[in-house]
Enzyme design. Structure first.
Site, mmCIF file in Angstrom:
data_model
loop_
_atom_site.group_PDB
_atom_site.id
_atom_site.type_symbol
_atom_site.label_atom_id
_atom_site.label_comp_id
_atom_site.label_asym_id
_atom_site.label_seq_id
_atom_site.Cartn_x
_atom_site.Cartn_y
_atom_site.Cartn_z
ATOM 1 N N LYS A 73 0.848 -1.192 0.000
ATOM 2 C CA LYS A 73 0.000 0.000 0.000
ATOM 3 C C LYS A 73 0.885 1.244 0.000
ATOM 4 O O LYS A 73 1.993 1.232 0.547
ATOM 5 C CB LYS A 73 -0.892 -0.047 1.247
ATOM 6 C CG LYS A 73 -1.995 0.991 1.311
ATOM 7 C CD LYS A 73 -2.929 0.726 2.498
ATOM 8 C CE LYS A 73 -3.982 1.785 2.678
ATOM 9 N NZ LYS A 73 -4.898 1.503 3.803
ATOM 10 N N SER A 148 -9.832 1.613 2.824
ATOM 11 C CA SER A 148 -8.936 2.390 2.019
ATOM 12 C C SER A 148 -7.881 1.580 1.250
ATOM 13 O O SER A 148 -7.267 2.118 0.334
ATOM 14 C CB SER A 148 -8.213 3.401 2.918
ATOM 15 O OG SER A 148 -7.400 2.727 3.862
ATOM 16 N N SER A 172 -10.140 -1.040 6.844
ATOM 17 C CA SER A 172 -9.550 -0.845 5.511
ATOM 18 C C SER A 172 -8.866 -2.045 4.873
ATOM 19 O O SER A 172 -8.501 -1.973 3.703
ATOM 20 C CB SER A 172 -8.557 0.307 5.557
ATOM 21 O OG SER A 172 -9.260 1.511 5.481
HETATM 22 N N1 GLN Z 1 -13.431 3.695 6.384
HETATM 23 C C1 GLN Z 1 -12.767 4.076 7.584
HETATM 24 C C2 GLN Z 1 -12.372 5.530 7.546
HETATM 25 O O1 GLN Z 1 -12.652 6.141 6.582
HETATM 26 C C3 GLN Z 1 -11.601 3.180 7.862
HETATM 27 C C4 GLN Z 1 -10.384 3.522 7.131
HETATM 28 C C5 GLN Z 1 -9.213 2.678 7.487
HETATM 29 O O2 GLN Z 1 -9.355 1.597 8.094
HETATM 30 N N2 GLN Z 1 -8.040 3.161 7.166
HETATM 31 O O3 GLN Z 1 -11.823 6.061 8.444
#
Ligand code: GLN
Length: 474
Positions: A73, A148, A172
């Site tokens: 990532k 994400s 994410s």
């Molecule tokens: N969807 C969640 C957020 O927007 C989780 C994101 C993540 O786990 N990095 O914060």
């Protein structure tokens, strides 16, 4: 061959049926052809690294990932390579050092072939907030891959690499795994070092693997886990031999279902799959145990106070002064800060910074932040007492199948996506997404298995059983 996972590819390489170089080149060709925008950059040294690895293997090296091509990532530092966290602000930032997970991958013999697209600073559930534009779901390109870590998931699902790394602050890794039909784990907080990861919310962030099989996942977790002197929140807890937990029955296991979650699932797209899942577990000899967890309906507010509060502090360092992009229009120090931040961050990141500053500001600190922290502590206790009655807990990962691009443009709609995943981050517990069913659009639906702290082995036992038996019993 490119559709294979880590274990199979490693066997092919060891048995000289292919070389790491040939494999790496083949994946890179696929990445060039890909239209999903899963991979932001193919690293220019990937093929050289693959050649070197072939030489090492010929000389007897047999690391756990010897010759296996992996994508990371875009928020994971790899010395000499750009790591931008999907942000314009860091688009030219070249990592000065490697993260611990990067070093562990390389030491185990992996070839890191590129970096994957992501929501900016990991804030999002669809990979649509990326500075590089959205990633498309390879299973249906009108839909998102989740987020994400959407680029990490899409790149595995599209056979652009054998496996990938993501990060998970509120879901994410697990939600993209569910949307792309993969296995993704958010390990116990502290299981994997966060050194060299661009921080979002430091008390919630964890790195984890996204893979095609549970076995690959367990193998990769073994490589990544362990105490690291560079991250004092990493744990001294012994790293298990996770692959030893596979191929076991789940008969007699007590599987907890949370009463309030039963209510939350009602009417959602995943309701049918979840019910089917519980029947499958009972048919497999497990015992379903209903448990109560108070204040489960407050997990989203708790998460959306704590995560932005920590993000506000972590993102304060991006100011256009040191290593970030500086606005070319800025004429004085004040403008360096304001214009660089104004141009460098996208709108979702700005929203979170404002939210975080608000809940931390004097006058609101007690009303929001401290209350959220108190609830976090309470939720953790609630989960720990639930584990006195059951071995693992199960829930759906997401509310539905992968949604359409643009469908959750309203931020609150996007936040609601995380309702089943954030509790594992708030409590620090390990949780996995394992593919179980398909929804009415034919897209994958994952189920979540949550276990006590450092019981990743147990998570794998259940997930592996699900993977191997779901088609026999469905
Ligand atoms: N969807 C969640 C957020 O927007 C989780 C994101 C993540 O786990 N990095 O914060």
């Amino acid at each position: 061959m490119l559709e294979l996972g880590i274990v199979e590819l490693k066997n092919l390489i060891t048995n000289k049926k292919t070389t790491c170089e040939a494999l790496t080149k083949a994946y890179i060709e696929e990445i060039k052809k890909s239209k999903t925008n899963a991979v932001i950059e193919v690293f220019s040294d990937a093929i050289d690294l693959a050649r070197e690895m072939d030489k090492k293997i010929a000389a007897g090296f047999s690391g756990k990932l010897a010759g296996v091509p992996i994508i990371i990532k875009d928020n994971i530092l790899y010395k000499g390579h750009v790591a931008s966290a999907g942000s314009r602000f860091l688009a030219d930032y070249v990592a000065e050092y490697s993260s611990t997970v990067t070093n562990k991958l390389l030491d185990a013999g992996a070839v890191i072939i590129g970096r994957a697209n992501m929501d900016e600073f990991a804030m999002g559930s669809s990979t649509e907030t990326s500075f590089y534009g959205p990633t498309l779901n390879p299973l249906d390109t009108t839909r998102v891959p989740g987020g994400s870590s959407g680029g990490s998931a899409a790149s595995v699902a599209e056979n652009l690499c054998a496996a990938s790394l993501g990060t998970d602050t509120g879901g994410s890794i697990r939600q993209p795994a569910s949307y792309c039909g993969l296995v993704g784990i958010k390990p116990t907080y502290g299981r994997i070092s966060r050194y060299g990861i661009i921080a979002f919310a430091s008390s919630l962030d964890q790195v984890g693997p996204l893979t095609k099989t549970v076995e690959d996942n367990a193998l990769l977790l073994e490589v990544l886990s362990g105490y690291d002197q560079h991250d004092e929140t990493s744990s001294h807890e012994k790293v298990d031999n996770y692959t030893a937990y596979l191929n076991k029955p789940i008969k007699g296991l007590k599987i907890g279902v949370i009463n309030s979650v039963e209510a939350m699932v009602k009417g959602e797209q995943t309701e049918q799959a979840y019910n089917k899942f519980k029947n499958f577990l009972v048919d497999s000899g497990a015992e379903i145990v209903p448990v109560d967890i108070n204040n489960m309906e407050l997990v989203l507010p708790v998460y959306y106070i704590i995560a932005p509060a920590e993000a506000t502090s972590n993102l304060a360092r991006f100011d256009g002064v040191k290593y970030t992009r500086r606005s070319p229009r800025a004429k004085n120090i004040e403008e360096i800060f304001t214009m660089s931040r104004g141009e460098g961050f996208g709108s979702e990141v700005k929203r979170r910074i404002m939210l975080g500053n608000y809940v931390l500001s004097s006058g609101y600190f007690d009303a929001y932040y401290n209350k959220a922290r108190a609830l976090q502590y309470q939720l953790r206790q609630e989960f720990l007492s639930a584990f006195k009655k059951c071995d693992v807990l199960v829930t759906p990962v997401a509310r539905g199948e992968a949604f359409k691009l643009g469908e959750k443009a309203n931020p609150v709609d996007a936040y609601k996506e995380d309702v089943f995943t954030v509790s594992a981050n708030i409590t620090g517990l390990p949780a996995i997404s394992v593919p179980f069913d398909n929804g009415k659009n034919g897209l994958p639906i994952g189920m979540q298995i949550i276990a006590p702290h450092f019981s990743e082995g147990l998570v794998y036992t259940v997930a592996d059983y699900v993977e191997k038996h779901k088609n026999l019993k469905n």
